[in-house]
Design a protein around this motif. Structure first.
Motif, mmCIF file in Angstrom:
data_model
loop_
_atom_site.group_PDB
_atom_site.id
_atom_site.type_symbol
_atom_site.label_atom_id
_atom_site.label_comp_id
_atom_site.label_asym_id
_atom_site.label_seq_id
_atom_site.Cartn_x
_atom_site.Cartn_y
_atom_site.Cartn_z
ATOM 1 N N MET A 1 20.444 13.514 8.673
ATOM 2 C CA MET A 1 21.486 13.010 7.773
ATOM 3 C C MET A 1 21.711 11.520 8.029
ATOM 4 S SD MET A 1 24.205 16.146 8.031
ATOM 5 C CE MET A 1 24.029 16.244 9.826
ATOM 6 N N ALA A 2 21.390 10.693 7.051
ATOM 7 C CA ALA A 2 21.548 9.257 7.195
ATOM 8 C C ALA A 2 23.020 8.885 7.176
ATOM 9 C CB ALA A 2 20.795 8.535 6.076
ATOM 10 N N GLY A 3 23.316 7.682 7.636
ATOM 11 C CA GLY A 3 24.689 7.198 7.618
ATOM 12 C C GLY A 3 25.098 6.643 8.963
ATOM 13 N N VAL A 4 26.389 6.295 9.070
ATOM 14 C CA VAL A 4 26.957 5.735 10.296
ATOM 15 C C VAL A 4 27.745 6.828 11.011
ATOM 16 C CG1 VAL A 4 28.475 3.978 11.265
ATOM 17 C CG2 VAL A 4 27.111 3.453 9.228
ATOM 18 N N TYR A 5 27.436 7.013 12.281
ATOM 19 C CA TYR A 5 28.053 8.095 13.057
ATOM 20 C C TYR A 5 28.783 7.543 14.276
ATOM 21 C CZ TYR A 5 25.437 11.510 10.335
ATOM 22 O OH TYR A 5 24.942 12.277 9.307
ATOM 23 N N VAL A 6 29.868 8.199 14.619
ATOM 24 C CA VAL A 6 30.613 7.900 15.837
ATOM 25 C C VAL A 6 30.590 9.142 16.713
ATOM 26 C CG1 VAL A 6 32.885 7.402 16.822
ATOM 27 C CG2 VAL A 6 32.145 6.225 14.742
ATOM 28 N N VAL A 7 30.207 8.971 17.966
ATOM 29 C CA VAL A 7 30.266 10.084 18.915
ATOM 30 C C VAL A 7 31.632 10.026 19.584
ATOM 31 C CG1 VAL A 7 29.276 11.126 20.983
ATOM 32 C CG2 VAL A 7 27.779 10.078 19.264
ATOM 33 N N ALA A 8 32.468 11.017 19.289
ATOM 34 C CA ALA A 8 33.853 11.005 19.753
ATOM 35 C C ALA A 8 33.951 11.439 21.209
ATOM 36 C CB ALA A 8 34.702 11.911 18.871
ATOM 37 N N GLU A 9 34.780 10.728 21.942
ATOM 38 C CA GLU A 9 35.039 11.062 23.336
ATOM 39 C C GLU A 9 36.479 11.542 23.462
ATOM 40 O OE1 GLU A 9 34.988 8.845 27.721
ATOM 41 O OE2 GLU A 9 33.823 8.020 26.049
ATOM 42 N N HIS A 10 36.690 12.592 24.200
ATOM 43 C CA HIS A 10 38.030 13.165 24.312
ATOM 44 C C HIS A 10 38.330 13.539 25.761
ATOM 45 C CE1 HIS A 10 35.994 17.098 24.652
ATOM 46 N NE2 HIS A 10 35.217 16.666 23.668
ATOM 47 N N ARG A 11 39.611 13.678 26.010
ATOM 48 C CA ARG A 11 40.063 14.090 27.344
ATOM 49 C C ARG A 11 41.369 14.850 27.186
ATOM 50 N NH1 ARG A 11 40.607 9.389 31.596
ATOM 51 N NH2 ARG A 11 38.337 9.473 31.400
ATOM 52 N N ASP A 12 41.437 16.014 27.801
ATOM 53 C CA ASP A 12 42.651 16.850 27.758
ATOM 54 C C ASP A 12 43.112 17.124 26.334
ATOM 55 O OD1 ASP A 12 42.689 16.877 30.559
ATOM 56 O OD2 ASP A 12 43.893 15.045 30.651
ATOM 57 N N GLY A 13 42.163 17.377 25.441
ATOM 58 C CA GLY A 13 42.504 17.755 24.086
ATOM 59 C C GLY A 13 42.887 16.626 23.158
ATOM 60 N N ALA A 14 42.705 15.385 23.585
ATOM 61 C CA ALA A 14 43.040 14.226 22.743
ATOM 62 C C ALA A 14 41.886 13.238 22.751
ATOM 63 C CB ALA A 14 44.315 13.556 23.235
ATOM 64 N N PHE A 15 41.713 12.539 21.647
ATOM 65 C CA PHE A 15 40.660 11.538 21.566
ATOM 66 C C PHE A 15 41.062 10.290 22.333
ATOM 67 C CE2 PHE A 15 39.914 14.028 17.655
ATOM 68 C CZ PHE A 15 38.623 14.448 17.942
ATOM 69 N N ARG A 16 40.106 9.709 23.031
ATOM 70 C CA ARG A 16 40.378 8.516 23.818
ATOM 71 C C ARG A 16 40.454 7.285 22.922
ATOM 72 N NH1 ARG A 16 37.156 7.747 29.217
ATOM 73 N NH2 ARG A 16 38.957 6.367 29.481
ATOM 74 N N LYS A 17 41.115 6.267 23.407
ATOM 75 C CA LYS A 17 41.296 5.031 22.637
ATOM 76 C C LYS A 17 39.945 4.417 22.275
ATOM 77 C CE LYS A 17 43.836 0.634 22.785
ATOM 78 N NZ LYS A 17 42.819 -0.396 23.082
ATOM 79 N N VAL A 18 38.955 4.526 23.144
ATOM 80 C CA VAL A 18 37.640 3.947 22.830
ATOM 81 C C VAL A 18 37.038 4.590 21.585
ATOM 82 C CG1 VAL A 18 37.043 3.172 25.160
ATOM 83 C CG2 VAL A 18 36.551 5.529 24.495
ATOM 84 N N THR A 19 37.374 5.854 21.337
ATOM 85 C CA THR A 19 36.870 6.530 20.141
ATOM 86 C C THR A 19 37.522 5.965 18.891
ATOM 87 O OG1 THR A 19 36.348 8.587 21.295
ATOM 88 C CG2 THR A 19 36.785 8.752 18.933
ATOM 89 N N LEU A 20 38.815 5.682 18.960
ATOM 90 C CA LEU A 20 39.514 5.114 17.810
ATOM 91 C C LEU A 20 39.012 3.703 17.514
ATOM 92 C CD1 LEU A 20 43.150 6.303 18.629
ATOM 93 C CD2 LEU A 20 41.233 7.574 17.609
ATOM 94 N N GLU A 21 38.719 2.951 18.566
ATOM 95 C CA GLU A 21 38.139 1.616 18.391
ATOM 96 C C GLU A 21 36.751 1.709 17.763
ATOM 97 O OE1 GLU A 21 40.364 -0.249 22.351
ATOM 98 O OE2 GLU A 21 38.208 0.138 22.364
ATOM 99 N N ALA A 22 35.967 2.657 18.239
ATOM 100 C CA ALA A 22 34.614 2.833 17.703
ATOM 101 C C ALA A 22 34.657 3.250 16.235
ATOM 102 C CB ALA A 22 33.854 3.873 18.526
ATOM 103 N N ALA A 23 35.598 4.141 15.891
ATOM 104 C CA ALA A 23 35.721 4.590 14.508
ATOM 105 C C ALA A 23 36.097 3.431 13.591
ATOM 106 C CB ALA A 23 36.756 5.699 14.411
ATOM 107 N N SER A 24 37.031 2.594 14.042
ATOM 108 C CA SER A 24 37.467 1.455 13.234
ATOM 109 C C SER A 24 36.328 0.457 13.035
ATOM 110 C CB SER A 24 38.660 0.765 13.903
ATOM 111 O OG SER A 24 39.765 1.642 14.011
ATOM 112 N N ALA A 25 35.572 0.200 14.091
ATOM 113 C CA ALA A 25 34.435 -0.721 13.984
ATOM 114 C C ALA A 25 33.343 -0.136 13.097
ATOM 115 C CB ALA A 25 33.881 -1.023 15.372
ATOM 116 N N ALA A 26 33.110 1.161 13.235
ATOM 117 C CA ALA A 26 32.094 1.827 12.426
ATOM 118 C C ALA A 26 32.460 1.798 10.945
ATOM 119 C CB ALA A 26 31.901 3.265 12.894
#
Length: 319
Positions: A1-26
């Protein structure tokens, strides 16, 4: 599947801030490429949280719910992602310990390359151009990966978290963890809910000038007032005053806080490589010729044991 992907990182059931930054940049990259952002979430029991990634530009979430993904292991995650992302155009990770570990293994599996610790992304000629520091931060290189998928890890606290609203569509998928050669048998967490250095907006670090590990208490007090974290130079860690997880530098953690206060740190190039991109740097040192002053925005030539407690008291007055 072509496109832009973000690999989400989480801890204790919540997404980490680095994931939100990556999503915004993506999201920004996807808009320029005329594509959409898809996040891949390997977890267990996080279905309700996945849709929230839509706030940060994610259009769709591929969610694999499996007990094998409840705790991160390189084998399980790399095996699953290699199949899911083999046809992707761009894959974005946060440059956390997990992100850098996983990106390298996945790049090898997919026979591609990864630009690590990136501080800027752009699109040129239909491809992503990544900017990253090299030679201990003395030079910044622009990198274009000609293989697919183009893979990048983003330095924490460099890219803004941008909320665009909305909910992401969540698709539950099956992903094979494959042959797992490792397993997590126990997790030992820091006491007191300390802020991770790589995500802290304020960091107060101590070096050889702290004289003793017990003296880091004055930095802890100031950090508590500023909602920050305490770091250390390699010399302080080597002396046994702080654990290695607190080390900032080329052989420790690379950090990009809004405010970095260096206390009793001379400023060796290895330390500067880990904190040189901080937005504002304050250096406190008795030696007026300390190299850290060449990098600092504000220089205090004085005894840190006089300055830090006085500064802490002034911060307390501000409430």
């Amino acid at each position: 599947m072509a496109g832009v992907y973000v690999v989400a990182e989480h801890r204790d059931g919540a997404f980490r801030k680095v994931t939100l930054e990556a999503a915004s940049a993506a999201k920004k990259i996807a808009d320029e490429l005329g594509s959409e952002v898809t996040a891949v979430v390997l977890a267990s029991g996080m279905a309700d949280a996945c849709a929230e990634l839509g706030k940060y530009g994610v259009s769709k979430v591929l969610y694999a719910d499996d007990a094998a993904f409840a705790q991160y292991t390189t084998d399980a995650y790399a095996n699953a992602l290699a199949e899911l992302l083999k046809d992707a155009d761009v894959v974005v990770f946060g440059a956390s310990m997990q992100g850098k570990d996983l990106a390298g293994r996945l790049a090898a599996k997919l026979d591609t390359s990864v630009a690590v610790d990136c501080t800027a992304l752009a699109v040129e000629g239909g491809k992503v151009k990544a900017t990253r520091p090299i030679y201990a931060g003395k030079v910044y290189a622009d990198i274009v990966i000609n293989a697919k998928p183009q893979m990048v890890t983003l330095r924490p606290n460099v890219f803004d978290v941008v909320e665009v609203g909305g909910q992401a569509a969540v698709e539950t998928i099956s992903a094979a963890a494959g042959d797992i050669k490792t397993k997590v048998v126990d997790t030992v967490k820091d006491a007191g809910g300390k802020i991770d250095l790589t995500e802290a907006l304020v960091i107060i670090s101590g070096g050889r000038g702290m004289k003793d590990g017990a003296n880091f208490e004055i930095l802890e007090t100031l950090a508590g007032q500023l909602n920050g974290a305490v770091g250390a130079s390699r010399s302080a860690v080597d002396a046994g005053w702080r654990p290695h997880r607190d080390q900032v530098g080329q052989t420790g953690k690379v950090v990009t806080p809004n405010l970095y206060i260096a206390c009793g740190i001379s400023g060796a190039i290895q330390h500067l490589a880990g904190m040189g991109s901080s937005k504002v740097i304050v250096a406190i040192n008795k030696d007026a010729d300390a190299p850290i002053f060449q990098k600092a925005d504000f220089c205090v030539v004085a005894d840190l044991f006089d300055v830090v407690p006085a500064f802490t008291e002034e911060v307390k007055k501000l409430g």
